[in-house]
Structures are given as structure tokens and as C-alpha cells.
Design a protein around this motif. Structure first.
Motif, mmCIF file in Angstrom:
data_model
loop_
_atom_site.group_PDB
_atom_site.id
_atom_site.type_symbol
_atom_site.label_atom_id
_atom_site.label_comp_id
_atom_site.label_asym_id
_atom_site.label_seq_id
_atom_site.Cartn_x
_atom_site.Cartn_y
_atom_site.Cartn_z
ATOM 1 N N ARG A 130 0.762 -1.143 0.184
ATOM 2 C CA ARG A 130 0.118 -0.129 0.041
ATOM 3 C C ARG A 130 1.044 1.215 0.130
ATOM 4 N N ILE A 131 1.935 1.131 0.859
ATOM 5 C CA ILE A 131 2.914 2.469 0.870
ATOM 6 C C ILE A 131 3.471 2.612 -0.547
ATOM 7 N N SER A 132 4.071 1.552 -1.356
ATOM 8 C CA SER A 132 4.259 1.437 -2.671
ATOM 9 C C SER A 132 3.398 2.113 -3.656
ATOM 10 N N GLU A 133 2.115 1.638 -3.517
ATOM 11 C CA GLU A 133 0.735 2.210 -4.376
ATOM 12 C C GLU A 133 0.852 3.536 -3.960
ATOM 13 N N ALA A 134 0.750 3.999 -2.992
ATOM 14 C CA ALA A 134 0.591 5.533 -2.507
ATOM 15 C C ALA A 134 1.737 6.163 -2.947
ATOM 16 N N ALA A 135 2.888 5.913 -2.886
ATOM 17 C CA ALA A 135 4.032 6.470 -3.578
ATOM 18 C C ALA A 135 4.018 6.784 -4.903
ATOM 19 N N ALA A 136 3.534 5.782 -5.754
ATOM 20 C CA ALA A 136 3.328 5.792 -7.208
ATOM 21 C C ALA A 136 2.226 6.806 -7.185
ATOM 22 N N VAL A 137 1.136 6.971 -6.485
ATOM 23 C CA VAL A 137 0.078 7.876 -6.966
ATOM 24 C C VAL A 137 0.830 9.356 -6.471
ATOM 25 N N ALA A 138 1.700 9.576 -5.752
ATOM 26 C CA ALA A 138 2.143 10.837 -5.154
ATOM 27 C C ALA A 138 3.218 11.259 -6.320
ATOM 28 N N ILE A 139 3.736 10.264 -6.868
ATOM 29 C CA ILE A 139 4.764 10.640 -7.997
ATOM 30 C C ILE A 139 3.913 11.018 -9.031
ATOM 31 N N PHE A 140 2.818 10.120 -9.504
ATOM 32 C CA PHE A 140 1.874 10.737 -10.669
ATOM 33 C C PHE A 140 1.570 12.164 -10.488
ATOM 34 N N ILE A 141 0.967 12.634 -9.237
ATOM 35 C CA ILE A 141 0.530 13.933 -8.745
ATOM 36 C C ILE A 141 1.604 14.994 -8.972
ATOM 37 N N SER A 142 3.145 14.420 -8.546
ATOM 38 C CA SER A 142 3.904 15.533 -8.747
ATOM 39 C C SER A 142 4.351 15.607 -10.291
ATOM 40 N N LEU A 143 4.194 14.529 -11.155
ATOM 41 C CA LEU A 143 4.551 14.787 -12.642
ATOM 42 C C LEU A 143 3.650 15.600 -13.114
ATOM 43 N N HIS A 144 2.298 15.738 -12.659
ATOM 44 C CA HIS A 144 1.172 16.367 -13.407
ATOM 45 C C HIS A 144 0.966 17.666 -12.848
ATOM 46 N N TRP A 145 1.295 18.072 -11.852
ATOM 47 C CA TRP A 145 0.723 19.277 -10.860
ATOM 48 C C TRP A 145 1.281 20.412 -11.670
ATOM 49 N N LYS A 146 2.521 20.449 -12.107
ATOM 50 C CA LYS A 146 2.851 21.714 -12.876
ATOM 51 C C LYS A 146 2.289 21.675 -14.326
ATOM 52 N N ARG A 147 2.270 20.379 -14.898
ATOM 53 C CA ARG A 147 1.617 20.638 -16.197
ATOM 54 C C ARG A 147 0.175 21.058 -16.215
ATOM 55 N N VAL A 148 -0.331 20.656 -15.313
ATOM 56 C CA VAL A 148 -1.822 21.375 -15.409
ATOM 57 C C VAL A 148 -1.885 22.699 -14.941
ATOM 58 N N LEU A 149 -1.010 23.401 -14.009
ATOM 59 C CA LEU A 149 -0.777 24.528 -13.388
ATOM 60 C C LEU A 149 -0.343 25.527 -14.617
ATOM 61 N N THR A 150 0.371 25.132 -15.390
ATOM 62 C CA THR A 150 0.937 25.902 -16.558
ATOM 63 C C THR A 150 0.011 26.350 -17.498
#
Length: 135
Positions: free
Chosen positions: A112-132
Motif C-alpha cells: 500500500r505504501i508503494s501504491e501510495a508513493a506511485a500515486v504521489a509521483i503521478f501527482i507530482s508529475l502532473h501538478w505543474k503540467r496542469v498549472l502551466t
């Protein structure tokens, strides 16, 4: 379509096939009662269908379809997206293995920690893409 999206969608379809097969076996067993130990596969079926198929398919499509950065570096760090895919699938298998009894209970927590880390990476990859696109 980028490699990471193709990989996540293909893996999601693989999980759908395995999860549907497990679900079909469990449902058939419910009707004909040929092996009561098949009910032990229910947590694995749920893990594969929810996390392996639905969530992974959604993440794969979202990685492909969300806006890109302006310029040459369209999706950011693709190596980090590959790690995201690996972490997410490692988490699925750790949770499924521990639910089936192949690993101790801590395996589910690590999964579950691994899955949560993957989702956190997903959010970090897309956060700036959406905000630009908002500026």
C-alpha cells in the motif's frame, strides 16, 4: 501514445483478464460448490480489479491525455513515470501476495505504501503540467 501510458493500459487489461477469470471461478463456485477454497481468492480478485484494472487504467489514460509542458520536454521526467509504473505494480503484487498468504501481513502495508508513493509521483508529475495552463 507514450510508452508509460501504453504499459499501464496493457498491464491494466492483463489485470482485468486475470481478475475476471478469478471472479468467474468464484462465481461459478458459488453456484456449483466444487471447491470452497476458491473463496480465498476473493481479496486477490478485488485487488486486481480495483487497483490493477480500474485505477491503473485511469492513471495510464490520464498520463497520456493531461496537458503537456510547452516546449520539447512535454511530459517532464519520463524515467520518474517509469518508476511510478513499477512501484504501482509492485504494490499490487505485494498486497495480493500477502492477502493470499505468500507474504507476511507487513507485505500488504509495504504494498500500500508503494501504491501510495506511485500515486504521489503521478501527482507530482502532473501538478505543474496542469498549472502551466492556468497562467
Amino acid at each position: 501514445m507514450v510508452f508509460q501510458s501504453r504499459l499501464m493500459i496493457r498491464l491494466a487489461l492483463m489485470y482485468f483478464l486475470i481478475g475476471s477469470t478469478l471472479g468467474g471461478l468464484i462465481l461459478t463456485n458459488k453456484a456449483y460448490h466444487f471447491d470452497s477454497s476458491l473463496w480465498e481468492l476473493l481479496p486477490v480478485h478485488i485487488e486486481f480489479m480495483i487497483f490493477g484494472w480500474i485505477i491503473q487504467f485511469t492513471l495510464g489514460v490520464a498520463y497520456w491525455i493531461l496537458p503537456r509542458f510547452f516546449g520539447e520536454d512535454g511530459r517532464g521526467k519520463t524515467w520518474l513515470a517509469t518508476i511510478m509504473v513499477l512501484l504501482f505494480n509492485l504494490g499490487i503484487w505485494l498486497v495480493a501476495s500477502s492477502q493470499y498468504g505468500l507474504l507476511p501481513e507487513k507485505g500488504a502495508l509495504i504494498g500500500r505504501i508503494s501504491e501510495a508513493a506511485a500515486v504521489a509521483i503521478f501527482i507530482s508529475l502532473h501538478w505543474k503540467r496542469v498549472l502551466t495552463y492556468n497562467r
